[in-house]
Write an enzyme that holds these catalytic residues in place. Structure first.
Site, mmCIF file in Angstrom:
data_model
loop_
_atom_site.group_PDB
_atom_site.id
_atom_site.type_symbol
_atom_site.label_atom_id
_atom_site.label_comp_id
_atom_site.label_asym_id
_atom_site.label_seq_id
_atom_site.Cartn_x
_atom_site.Cartn_y
_atom_site.Cartn_z
ATOM 1 N N GLY A 30 0.819 -1.209 0.000
ATOM 2 C CA GLY A 30 0.000 0.000 0.000
ATOM 3 C C GLY A 30 0.854 1.261 0.000
ATOM 4 O O GLY A 30 0.536 2.240 -0.680
ATOM 5 N N THR A 31 1.944 1.231 0.750
ATOM 6 C CA THR A 31 2.803 2.413 0.851
ATOM 7 C C THR A 31 3.340 2.801 -0.524
ATOM 8 O O THR A 31 3.267 3.969 -0.929
ATOM 9 C CB THR A 31 3.965 2.133 1.821
ATOM 10 O OG1 THR A 31 3.393 1.863 3.114
ATOM 11 C CG2 THR A 31 4.917 3.309 1.919
ATOM 12 N N SER A 84 -3.763 -3.274 -0.642
ATOM 13 C CA SER A 84 -2.632 -3.966 -0.031
ATOM 14 C C SER A 84 -3.039 -5.398 0.289
ATOM 15 O O SER A 84 -4.200 -5.665 0.585
ATOM 16 C CB SER A 84 -2.210 -3.221 1.232
ATOM 17 O OG SER A 84 -1.162 -3.914 1.861
ATOM 18 N N CYS A 89 0.479 0.906 12.276
ATOM 19 C CA CYS A 89 1.239 1.169 11.059
ATOM 20 C C CYS A 89 2.305 2.219 11.322
ATOM 21 O O CYS A 89 3.224 2.393 10.554
ATOM 22 C CB CYS A 89 0.329 1.661 9.949
ATOM 23 S SG CYS A 89 -1.020 0.542 9.620
HETATM 24 C C1 LIG Z 1 -5.041 3.188 5.215
HETATM 25 C C2 LIG Z 1 -3.702 2.605 4.956
HETATM 26 N N1 LIG Z 1 -2.999 2.998 3.879
HETATM 27 C C3 LIG Z 1 -1.796 2.475 3.594
HETATM 28 C C4 LIG Z 1 -1.205 1.529 4.402
HETATM 29 C C5 LIG Z 1 0.146 0.981 4.031
HETATM 30 O O1 LIG Z 1 0.030 -0.302 3.449
HETATM 31 P P1 LIG Z 1 1.287 -1.295 3.438
HETATM 32 O O2 LIG Z 1 1.456 -1.793 4.845
HETATM 33 O O3 LIG Z 1 0.886 -2.397 2.487
HETATM 34 O O4 LIG Z 1 2.453 -0.539 2.962
HETATM 35 C C6 LIG Z 1 -1.894 1.102 5.569
HETATM 36 C C7 LIG Z 1 -1.339 0.144 6.531
HETATM 37 O O5 LIG Z 1 -0.210 0.038 6.820
HETATM 38 C C8 LIG Z 1 -3.173 1.649 5.838
HETATM 39 O O6 LIG Z 1 -3.882 1.277 6.898
#
Ligand SMILES: Cc1ncc(COP(=O)(O)O)c(C=O)c1O
Length: 383
Positions: A71-72, A201, A328
Site C-alpha cells: 500500500g505504501t 494492499s 502502522c
Molecule cells: C489506510 C492505509 N494505507 C496504507 C497503508 C500501508 O500499506 P502497506 O502496509 O501495504 O504498505 C496502511 C497500513 O499500513 C493503511 O492502513
C-alpha cells in the site's frame, strides 16, 4: 491457538491456502515472467491469473492493475506520480488530515517541491464535509486524494459525493482513493466514485505482506518512481515477486467471497464487543463514527483513566492482541493525528485502543475479549 487476534487492521493472518500457493510458486514456478521459455511463460500465467483475480474484485480491467510492494508504494506512486506528471496543468493538490502517513508524507514531500496542498478537516465522526471540498477544487487542481475506510477509526468518507464534486468542477483532476482498509472487505464502487487511482494492499486481507497494487484508470498519466525494465507498464520496473503476487490474487478472491455475510459477521462481532463491555458496566467512549456507520471491522475505544499502552500489554498477557493508536506508525507512542483531528481530548487520546476484526474471529472471541478488557480495566483503575 488460544490467542484472540484483534489487530487485523495492522495485519492479518494469511489463509493457509495462500501460504500453500505462494510456497508452490516460489519452489516450482520460479521462472522470470520476462523469459521466453516455458518456465517464464508459466510464471507469466501466474501473474496474469493474480491480475485477473484482483481486477475482478475491483470490477476493473486486468490491464489497469499495477502490482507494487504494498500500500505504501502504491500511495507514493499515485500521489507523487500524478502530481509530478501533471505539473504542467497545475500545482494545486487536495487531501485530508486523516490520511495514512504513506499518503500524508507524500504531500509533505510535494510541498517541499513547491506544490500547494489543502488538507480537508473532519468532524467528530472523522468524516470530511463535501462542501469544504467544493470550495477548494479549482482549475489548477490536478489531484485529490481521499481514503475510503480510516485505519484507526473505521470512518468511511463520502466518496461518491466527493467524486461528483471534483469532476463537476475540474474534469481532468485525478481522484485517488486509498482503499487499503476496505479492499475486498467492502464493496468498492469504482465507477460511482469516479475514481482514477485506487490503492490496495495484500497483508490486510490474509495475503502475503510486501505486495499490493495500484489500479490506474485508462488515460491517467503517472511519472514512475523507479526506473528499470518495462515491467508493470514501466511504472514498477523490476522482476516481479510472483509468489507474493500469486498469494495476493488468491487472498483477494477468498476475502471477497461471501462479502455480504462477512460484513454482517464483522458488524456482529463489533457490536458483541461493545455489548459485552456495557454488560460489565465498563466506562468507555467510542471514538469516531457510530458503530453501525463505520467500517464493520474497526472499533476505536477510549477507557478514561487507563493508559492505552498499559492496557494493551495487560490484554496481551491474557492473549488478546489489539493496537494503541495506529500500529502502522511503528512503536512510537505519539498521539494519533487521526484521533487529534476528530477533537479527542488528551485524556481520551491517551487511553484509546483499536480493536480490528477479521472473518477468522468468532463471537466467542468477541465476548472473551470483552471479559478480558473489563477485567484489565478494573485492575488498572484500582491500581
Ligand atoms: C489506510 C492505509 N494505507 C496504507 C497503508 C500501508 O500499506 P502497506 O502496509 O501495504 O504498505 C496502511 C497500513 O499500513 C493503511 O492502513
Amino acid at each position: 491457538v488460544n490467542e484472540i487476534y484483534l489487530d487485523n487492521s495492522a495485519t492479518t493472518r494469511p489463509y493457509p491456502e495462500v501460504v500453500g500457493l505462494a510456497a508452490r510458486v516460489m519452489s516450482d514456478i520460479y521462472g522470470n515472467p520476462s523469459s521466453m521459455h516455458d518456465l517464464g511463460l508459466a510464471a507469466g500465467q501466474v501473474l496474469a491469473e493474480a491480475r485477473r483475480q484482483v481486477a475482478s474484485v475491483l470490477n476493473v480491467n486486468d490491464k489497469e492493475i499495477i502490482f507494487t510492494s504494498g500500500g505504501t508504494e502504491a500511495n507514493s506512486m499515485a500521489v507523487i506520480g500524478a502530481a509530478r506528471r501533471n505539473r504542467n496543468r497545475g500545482d494545486h493538490l487536495i487531501t485530508t488530515v486523516v490520511e495514512h502517513s504513506s499518503v500524508l508524507n507524500c504531500f509533505r514531500c510535494l510541498e517541499q517541491e513547491g506544490f500547494r496542498v489543502d488538507y480537508l478537516a473532519v468532524d467528530s465522526r472523522g468524516v470530511i464535509d463535501p462542501e469544504a471540498l467544493r470550495a477548494l477544487v479549482n482549475e489548477k487542481t490536478t489531484l485529490v486524494s481521499i481514503m475510503h475506510a480510516n485505519n484507526e477509526t473505521g470512518s468511511l468518507q463520502p466518496l461518491a459525493e466527493a467524486g461528483r464534486i471534483i469532476k463537476e468542477l475540474n474534469r481532468s483532476a485525478i481522484f485517488h482513493i486509498d482503499a487499503v482498509q476496505s479492499f475486498a472487505r467492502l464493496p468498492l464502487k469504482t465507477k460511482e466514485w469516479q475514481a482514477d487511482l485506487i490503492t490496495c494492499s495484500s497483508h490486510k486481507i490474509h495475503g502475503p505482506r510486501g505486495v499490493g497494487c495500484l489500479w490506474v484508470n485508462r488515460g491517467v498519466q503517472l511519472e514512475p518512481l523507479l526506473y528499470g525494465g518495462g515491467q508493470e507498464k514501466g511504472l514498477r520496473p523490476g522482476t516481479e515477486n510472483t509468489p507474493a503476487i500469486a498469494g495476493f490474487g488468491l487472498a483477494a478472491e477468498m476475502t471477497a467471497q461471501g462479502q455480504d455475510s462477512k460484513v454482517a459477521q464483522l458488524m456482529a462481532l463489533k457490536l458483541a464487543l461493545i455489548g459485552g463491555l456495557h454488560d460489565r458496566d465498563i466506562h468507555f467512549k467510542i471514538n469516531g463514527p457510530d458503530p453501525a456507520e463505520g467500517a464493520p471491522h474497526i472499533l476505536n475505544l477510549s477507557f478514561p483513566g487507563v493508559k492505552a499502552e498499559v492496557l494493551l500489554h495487560s490484554l496481551e498477557a491474557k492473549g488478546i492482541y489489539v493496537s494503541a493508536g495506529s500500529a502502522c506508525h511503528s512503536r512510537r507512542p505519539e498521539p494519533s493525528h487521526v484521533l487529534e483531528s476528530i477533537g479527542l481530548e488528551e485524556k481520551l487520546l491517551k487511553s484509546a485502543l483499536r480493536f480490528s476484526f477479521s472473518s477468522m474471529n468468532c463471537e466467542t472471541e468477541a465476548d472473551r475479549a470483552a471479559a478480558g478488557v473489563a477485567e484489565a480495566v478494573r485492575e488498572l483503575q484500582n491500581m
